[in-house]
Motif scaffolding. Structure first.
Motif, mmCIF file in Angstrom:
data_model
loop_
_atom_site.group_PDB
_atom_site.id
_atom_site.type_symbol
_atom_site.label_atom_id
_atom_site.label_comp_id
_atom_site.label_asym_id
_atom_site.label_seq_id
_atom_site.Cartn_x
_atom_site.Cartn_y
_atom_site.Cartn_z
ATOM 1 N N LEU B 108 -42.276 0.151 17.657
ATOM 2 C CA LEU B 108 -43.718 0.262 17.454
ATOM 3 C C LEU B 108 -44.248 -0.991 16.775
ATOM 4 O O LEU B 108 -45.383 -1.403 17.015
ATOM 5 C CB LEU B 108 -44.051 1.506 16.618
ATOM 6 C CG LEU B 108 -43.941 2.843 17.350
ATOM 7 C CD1 LEU B 108 -44.102 3.988 16.363
ATOM 8 C CD2 LEU B 108 -44.976 2.953 18.463
ATOM 9 N N GLY B 109 -43.398 -1.618 15.946
ATOM 10 C CA GLY B 109 -43.799 -2.847 15.284
ATOM 11 C C GLY B 109 -44.031 -3.982 16.254
ATOM 12 O O GLY B 109 -44.675 -4.969 15.909
ATOM 13 N N ALA B 110 -43.510 -3.869 17.482
ATOM 14 C CA ALA B 110 -43.721 -4.913 18.487
ATOM 15 C C ALA B 110 -44.930 -4.614 19.367
ATOM 16 O O ALA B 110 -45.244 -5.379 20.258
ATOM 17 C CB ALA B 110 -42.470 -5.060 19.349
ATOM 18 N N THR B 111 -45.600 -3.484 19.150
ATOM 19 C CA THR B 111 -46.804 -3.159 19.925
ATOM 20 C C THR B 111 -48.026 -3.641 19.149
ATOM 21 O O THR B 111 -47.928 -3.980 17.968
ATOM 22 C CB THR B 111 -46.943 -1.640 20.149
ATOM 23 O OG1 THR B 111 -47.219 -1.034 18.884
ATOM 24 C CG2 THR B 111 -45.690 -1.038 20.734
ATOM 25 N N PRO B 112 -49.182 -3.633 19.766
ATOM 26 C CA PRO B 112 -50.393 -4.053 19.034
ATOM 27 C C PRO B 112 -50.800 -3.082 17.918
ATOM 28 O O PRO B 112 -51.665 -3.422 17.120
ATOM 29 C CB PRO B 112 -51.472 -4.084 20.131
ATOM 30 C CG PRO B 112 -50.729 -4.209 21.416
ATOM 31 C CD PRO B 112 -49.440 -3.474 21.212
ATOM 32 N N LEU B 113 -50.190 -1.905 17.858
ATOM 33 C CA LEU B 113 -50.548 -0.955 16.789
ATOM 34 C C LEU B 113 -50.143 -1.543 15.444
ATOM 35 O O LEU B 113 -48.966 -1.762 15.193
ATOM 36 C CB LEU B 113 -49.810 0.375 17.012
ATOM 37 C CG LEU B 113 -50.010 1.453 15.938
ATOM 38 C CD1 LEU B 113 -51.425 2.009 15.979
ATOM 39 C CD2 LEU B 113 -48.993 2.585 16.111
ATOM 40 N N PRO B 114 -51.118 -1.792 14.537
ATOM 41 C CA PRO B 114 -50.734 -2.361 13.242
ATOM 42 C C PRO B 114 -50.025 -1.328 12.368
ATOM 43 O O PRO B 114 -50.129 -0.121 12.611
ATOM 44 C CB PRO B 114 -52.065 -2.781 12.610
ATOM 45 C CG PRO B 114 -53.138 -2.298 13.493
ATOM 46 C CD PRO B 114 -52.552 -1.589 14.664
ATOM 47 N N ARG B 115 -49.307 -1.818 11.343
ATOM 48 C CA ARG B 115 -48.570 -0.889 10.476
ATOM 49 C C ARG B 115 -49.519 0.072 9.772
ATOM 50 O O ARG B 115 -49.221 1.255 9.624
ATOM 51 C CB ARG B 115 -47.771 -1.673 9.446
ATOM 52 C CG ARG B 115 -46.546 -2.290 10.071
ATOM 53 C CD ARG B 115 -45.724 -3.061 9.067
ATOM 54 N NE ARG B 115 -44.510 -3.538 9.719
ATOM 55 C CZ ARG B 115 -43.582 -4.251 9.113
ATOM 56 N NH1 ARG B 115 -43.716 -4.566 7.838
ATOM 57 N NH2 ARG B 115 -42.513 -4.637 9.765
ATOM 58 N N GLY B 116 -50.655 -0.429 9.350
ATOM 59 C CA GLY B 116 -51.642 0.449 8.723
ATOM 60 C C GLY B 116 -52.106 1.529 9.695
ATOM 61 O O GLY B 116 -52.353 2.675 9.298
#
Lengths: 333, 265
Positions: B108-116
């Motif tokens: 998921l960290g490699a997708t555009p979804l930010p950690r926040g």
């Protein structure tokens, strides 16, 4: 030799490369996984990082993906710093990890739709599921998919956002032949659509078949780089089989300075006859093995009463090049 | 008009990168998290089945001495607190621990979804499950004769406590999931659930515990939540700041530690 190791680096005046790594170093405690690796990958082309297990392929790819920070050296992905410009790069780069990455309880179709929904103009997930033979598994939770289905789903998730560049870490490891061909077809289609692909593999056939550019990595360094044809064509050799106690010193002395004679493989024992061994004459000359060299070897054989069985000039396979560069010892990992 | 194209391979992957709007990413991720939580049988056991069984079982059987008044009046607030603990702490710790172990957080960290955005989605999903829990528990309690004497302000305060407790338990869950191995998280999170079920004023009154233990137990977030809910819902007491302060303090400490020590891989 030196010039060919990094061909794209010195021709980089045009558009920025998809990936450009210079003297990359990655350490884990006392272990150095990547030890000054330099390579580049062009946009819209397939680049294979080929190397034995533990050569540093995954560490290299994960540094390019922004998961790890380089301890030294410089990496640019689409002209940007993968660590500092992560937010800008993520929509443009697709990633397939070596394994996992999907919640075990997520259904295949659900996961692909989720990743698609993170992107502005995704490939329709259903089209991709059909292309990769996953339509019938769309409602199956990830943990119940076969290994090949899991791999294909991860591949689909890497490309669903219509990225400019995808990193595929061993995309065909453990796949059956049909699934492997489906993956190869998809990689070729990505390239035809202008997507840059960087994949790691230790399958020679995969690199030879797919890659426009191969970087052979061993012990964290690039030991050779070039188009598969370049890597093999310039490395012709003259092969023959003769008795095991052939006087290689005498033959070696008869050869021109750029050529060498070496044994290949183990002597073949034969009942009631002298054991025989394969020999190879290689030359560092750019023209490879010319007719003069064949004549020299034949003349030496005639003068010494040796009959060179199966005398031929052949292009070395990528596997020969690979094994020559990385050695024949088994790796621990 | 371009001429109609059969679905030939070419052009399907022509690069057209771009991130979706943040709210769409968060909504999609939250919906996924919610579905996975509601589909997970072991989690439902902790979040729905056990709280409802405790509520119904101890309300109708006089096994426990719960003091004066209808037993359900004592039990309903405690079971609500347990429900919040089960989803925001136990479920999140175990779920996130295994997501970390299976590389889901990394991917998921490699997708555009930010950690926040991922944290926001997880929080929304937790609140969604809690809404289901609260409706089920309140309906069951009402069927068992529960009639809280709470006004609008009491209910607002109870909701504030639930939100503070959610933040606090989620932070502690992420701290555990982000530092321990997944198997250790599984064991520890279940152990915490059982221990706090016994100690935290959920179904056993805290004032029956030995005097020396009481101040320690009352400083626990689960006790602050169960006592705070019970005070306003069962006893009709004026909201006291103490439970909110305890929960806010735990939430702040937990968030700082989680932000400092959480490892994504």
């Amino acid at each position: 030799m030196q010039g060919r190791r990094s061909p794209a680096i010195d021709s980089g005046a045009m558009e920025t490369a998809a990936v450009e790594a210079t003297d990359l170093v990655k350490r884990y405690g006392a272990t150095t996984a990547v030890a000054g690796l330099t390579f580049s990958a062009a946009r819209g082309a397939v680049t294979a990082l080929l190397g034995p297990n533990g050569a540093g392929k995954t560490s290299t790819v994960e540094t390019c993906e922004g998961f790890r920070r380089a301890d030294a050296g410089r990496v640019r992905v689409l002209g940007m710093d993968p660590a500092a410009d992560a937010a800008g790069l993520k929509p443009r780069v697709g990633v397939m990890l070596q394994s996992g990455g999907v919640p075990t309880g997520a259904r295949a179709g659900e996961w692909l739709r989720l990743v698609a929904s993170f992107h502005a103009r995704p490939v329709p997930p259903e089209v991709l599921l059909e292309r990769l033979g996953l339509l019938s598994a769309a409602a199956t939770p990830f943990r119940r998919l076969s290994g090949g289905q899991q791999q294909r789903l991860c591949l689909a998730a890497a490309v669903v956002g219509r990225p400019e560049l995808v990193f595929l870490d061993e995309p065909t490891a453990g796949l059956d032949p049909q699934a492997r061909h489906a993956t190869w077809d998809l990689v070729c289609e990505l390239r035809d659509c202008g997507v840059g692909v960087v994949l790691t593999t230790h399958y020679m056939e995969e690199a030879e078949r797919l890659a426009d550019h191969v970087v052979i990595i061993d012990h964290g360094r690039a030991v050779a780089a070039g188009a598969p044809g370049e890597l093999t064509d310039s490395r012709q050799e003259l092969r023959f089989t003769a008795e095991t106690d052939l006087d290689t010193a005498s033959l070696g002395a008869a050869l021109p300075a750029a050529a060498r004679i070496e044994r290949r493989g183990e002597p073949a024992e034969r009942r009631g006859a002298a054991p025989r061994t394969d020999y190879a004459v290689t030359a560092d000359a750019p023209e490879g093995i010319g007719p003069d060299l064949v004549a020299t070897v034949s003349a030496w054989c005639a003068a010494n009463g040796v009959s060179p069985e199966g005398l031929r000039v052949q292009r070395r396979s990528l596997e020969d090049v690979f094994l020559e560069l990385t050695g024949r010892d088994l790796r621990e990992q | 008009m371009t001429e109609p194209r059969t679905s030939t391979a070419s052009g399907l992957f022509t690069p057209a990168p771009g991130a979706a709007p943040p709210h769409r990413m968060v909504a999609a991720q939250a919906a996924m998290e919610l579905r996975i939580m509601l589909r997970n049988g072991e989690q439902l056991l902790l979040t729905m089945v056990i709280p409802l069984l405790l509520l119904a079982g101890f309300s109708v059987t006089p096994v426990l001495d719960l003091g004066p008044g209808p037993r359900v009046d004592f039990l309903a607030p405690g079971v609500l607190a347990l429900a919040v603990l089960s989803t925001a702490f136990t479920g999140q710790a175990i779920g996130t621990g295994f997501e970390r172990r299976y590389g889901v957080l990394k991917r998921l960290g490699a997708t555009p979804l930010p950690r926040g955005g991922l944290l926001a989605a997880k929080t929304l999903a937790v609140l969604g499950v809690q809404l289901v829990q609260i409706v089920l528990i309140c309906a069951t309690a009402a069927a068992l004769g529960w009639s809280p004497r709470a006004g609008a302000w009491d209910i607002a305060y109870a909701l504030l406590l639930v939100l503070l407790a959610t933040a606090c338990f989620t932070a502690l869950a992420l701290l555990m999931a982000g530092t321990l191995r997944a198997e250790a998280t599984l064991a520890a999170a279940n152990l915490v659930y059982v221990v706090l079920l016994g100690l935290g004023g959920v179904i056993f009154p805290v004032d029956r515990l030995p005097g020396a233990v009481q101040p320690v137990v009352e400083a626990l977030p689960i006790t602050a939540l169960s006592q705070g809910l019970r005070a306003v819902l069962a006893e009709g007491a004026a909201p006291s700041p103490w439970p909110a302060v305890v929960l806010a303090a735990w939430a702040a400490v937990g968030a700082v530690l989680a932000a400092r020590f959480f490892r994504w891989e």
